[in-house]
Scaffold this motif. Structure first.
Motif, mmCIF file in Angstrom:
data_model
loop_
_atom_site.group_PDB
_atom_site.id
_atom_site.type_symbol
_atom_site.label_atom_id
_atom_site.label_comp_id
_atom_site.label_asym_id
_atom_site.label_seq_id
_atom_site.Cartn_x
_atom_site.Cartn_y
_atom_site.Cartn_z
ATOM 1 N N UNK A 142 5.564 -33.780 -17.846
ATOM 2 C CA UNK A 142 5.042 -34.112 -16.517
ATOM 3 C C UNK A 142 3.683 -34.778 -16.681
ATOM 4 N N UNK A 143 3.511 -35.922 -16.078
ATOM 5 C CA UNK A 143 2.234 -36.614 -16.187
ATOM 6 C C UNK A 143 2.081 -37.455 -17.436
ATOM 7 N N UNK A 144 3.108 -37.456 -18.300
ATOM 8 C CA UNK A 144 3.021 -38.241 -19.533
ATOM 9 C C UNK A 144 2.976 -39.734 -19.240
ATOM 10 N N UNK A 145 3.725 -40.161 -18.231
ATOM 11 C CA UNK A 145 3.735 -41.574 -17.826
ATOM 12 C C UNK A 145 3.434 -41.655 -16.334
ATOM 13 N N UNK A 146 2.976 -42.807 -15.856
ATOM 14 C CA UNK A 146 2.609 -42.919 -14.447
ATOM 15 C C UNK A 146 3.785 -42.941 -13.482
ATOM 16 N N UNK A 147 5.022 -43.187 -13.987
ATOM 17 C CA UNK A 147 6.172 -43.306 -13.094
ATOM 18 C C UNK A 147 7.441 -42.931 -13.833
ATOM 19 N N UNK A 148 8.282 -42.131 -13.197
ATOM 20 C CA UNK A 148 9.633 -41.847 -13.693
ATOM 21 C C UNK A 148 10.609 -42.229 -12.587
ATOM 22 N N UNK A 149 11.748 -42.784 -12.979
ATOM 23 C CA UNK A 149 12.707 -43.280 -11.998
ATOM 24 C C UNK A 149 14.118 -42.811 -12.311
ATOM 25 N N UNK A 150 14.850 -42.452 -11.254
ATOM 26 C CA UNK A 150 16.284 -42.190 -11.330
ATOM 27 C C UNK A 150 16.961 -43.142 -10.342
ATOM 28 N N UNK A 151 18.284 -43.239 -10.361
ATOM 29 C CA UNK A 151 18.951 -44.195 -9.467
ATOM 30 C C UNK A 151 18.570 -44.049 -8.001
ATOM 31 N N UNK A 152 18.399 -42.821 -7.519
ATOM 32 C CA UNK A 152 18.059 -42.625 -6.105
ATOM 33 C C UNK A 152 16.719 -43.263 -5.746
ATOM 34 N N UNK A 153 15.825 -43.388 -6.718
ATOM 35 C CA UNK A 153 14.516 -43.994 -6.469
ATOM 36 C C UNK A 153 14.613 -45.504 -6.292
ATOM 37 N N UNK A 154 15.756 -46.064 -6.682
ATOM 38 C CA UNK A 154 15.932 -47.513 -6.607
ATOM 39 C C UNK A 154 17.069 -47.873 -5.665
ATOM 40 N N UNK A 155 17.232 -47.090 -4.622
ATOM 41 C CA UNK A 155 18.241 -47.390 -3.618
ATOM 42 C C UNK A 155 19.619 -46.863 -3.932
ATOM 43 N N UNK A 156 19.747 -46.095 -5.026
ATOM 44 C CA UNK A 156 21.019 -45.453 -5.332
ATOM 45 C C UNK A 156 21.836 -46.101 -6.426
ATOM 46 N N UNK A 157 21.459 -47.307 -6.856
ATOM 47 C CA UNK A 157 22.234 -47.974 -7.902
ATOM 48 C C UNK A 157 21.540 -47.795 -9.249
ATOM 49 N N UNK A 158 22.264 -47.167 -10.182
ATOM 50 C CA UNK A 158 21.747 -47.028 -11.528
ATOM 51 C C UNK A 158 22.234 -48.155 -12.418
ATOM 52 N N UNK A 159 22.139 -47.959 -13.710
ATOM 53 C CA UNK A 159 22.624 -48.963 -14.650
ATOM 54 C C UNK A 159 24.149 -49.116 -14.520
ATOM 55 N N UNK A 160 24.696 -50.275 -14.777
ATOM 56 C CA UNK A 160 24.092 -51.455 -15.403
ATOM 57 C C UNK A 160 23.354 -52.389 -14.438
#
Length: 238
Positions: A142-160
């Protein structure tokens, strides 16, 4: 150590680095498959059956993809997919809480080196936020990087899809151009997301699910033994 495969020119202009978690910066020892066994079993696909074997093969082939997308493909109906996904996240979280994950050797140090070199690092995952947070807590990241992201954070679409990479670009404002982004992961889906986002560097690492052939087929510009090799590469000495 195998020398990194490099098919591009300079790497020093990279300002934003999007790093995958499981298989890239986090060693989970096959917990995805163990959690899948639990989830699929709850929906009747018991380990040892042809149905389970077929589904497991698909899970292996699509490592890196958003897990809910995988379950939608496997189970069809949204209700079943959501049940499977919830069971998977619960099972994976319990395994994480049991101390069965660890950093990939040198990963934390590499993240520190990248930051010290003035690059912004974002951690991305195909897991749900609850699972991502469980991993971060278990590792003390926690706090190691300024931002962590999962698919929900980007509108629900993950990779690819490129959405998480572009979300990192928009949120951090660390780069002036997508060509200043590096995307690093252990699956072909990581490579595709980086290519589709227009990242200037797309690197596969040999510590996870897929290998050199899959990386190159998906458009990787580099292949590294480990994320630990990334800081030196970006300094132009790797």
């Amino acid at each position: 150590m195998t020398p990194p495969t490099d098919t591009t020119g300079t790497t020093g202009s990279i300002r934003l680095v999007a790093l995958d978690m499981a298989g890239t910066t986090v060693a989970d020892g096959g917990l995805v498959e163990r959690a899948f066994d639990t989830a699929s079993g709850e929906l009747g696909a018991r380990p040892g059956t042809p149905d389970h074997a077929e589904k497991l093969a698909y899970v292996r082939a699509t490592m890196g993809e958003s897990k809910i997308s995988v379950f939608r493909h496997l189970f069809g109906a949204e209700e079943l997919a959501q049940r499977a996904n919830a069971a998977f996240e619960r099972a994976y979280g319990e395994l994480v809480d049991g101390g069965l994950i660890a950093p990939v050797p040198g990963a934390r140090e590499a993240i520190g080196e990248l930051a010290a070199d003035g690059r912004t690092v974002v951690l991305t995952t195909g897991f749900a936020r609850v699972t991502q947070d469980a991993i971060l807590d278990a590792l003390g990241w926690r706090g190691l990087v300024p931002l962590t992201l999962c698919p929900a954070d980007a509108g629900g679409r993950g990779r690819p899809y490129p959405d998480m990479v572009l979300e990192a670009f928009l949120r951090t404002k660390a780069a002036e151009d997508v060509a200043q982004i590096a995307v690093v992961g252990d699956t072909s889906y990581d490579m595709l997301s980086g290519v589709r986002a227009g990242a200037g560097l797309v690197a596969g690492v040999r510590t996870g699910a897929h290998g050199d052939e899959a990386f190159r087929a998906a458009g990787a510009t580099h292949v590294l033994d480990s994320v630990a090799d990334l800081p030196a590469l970006l300094r132009g000495v790797g």
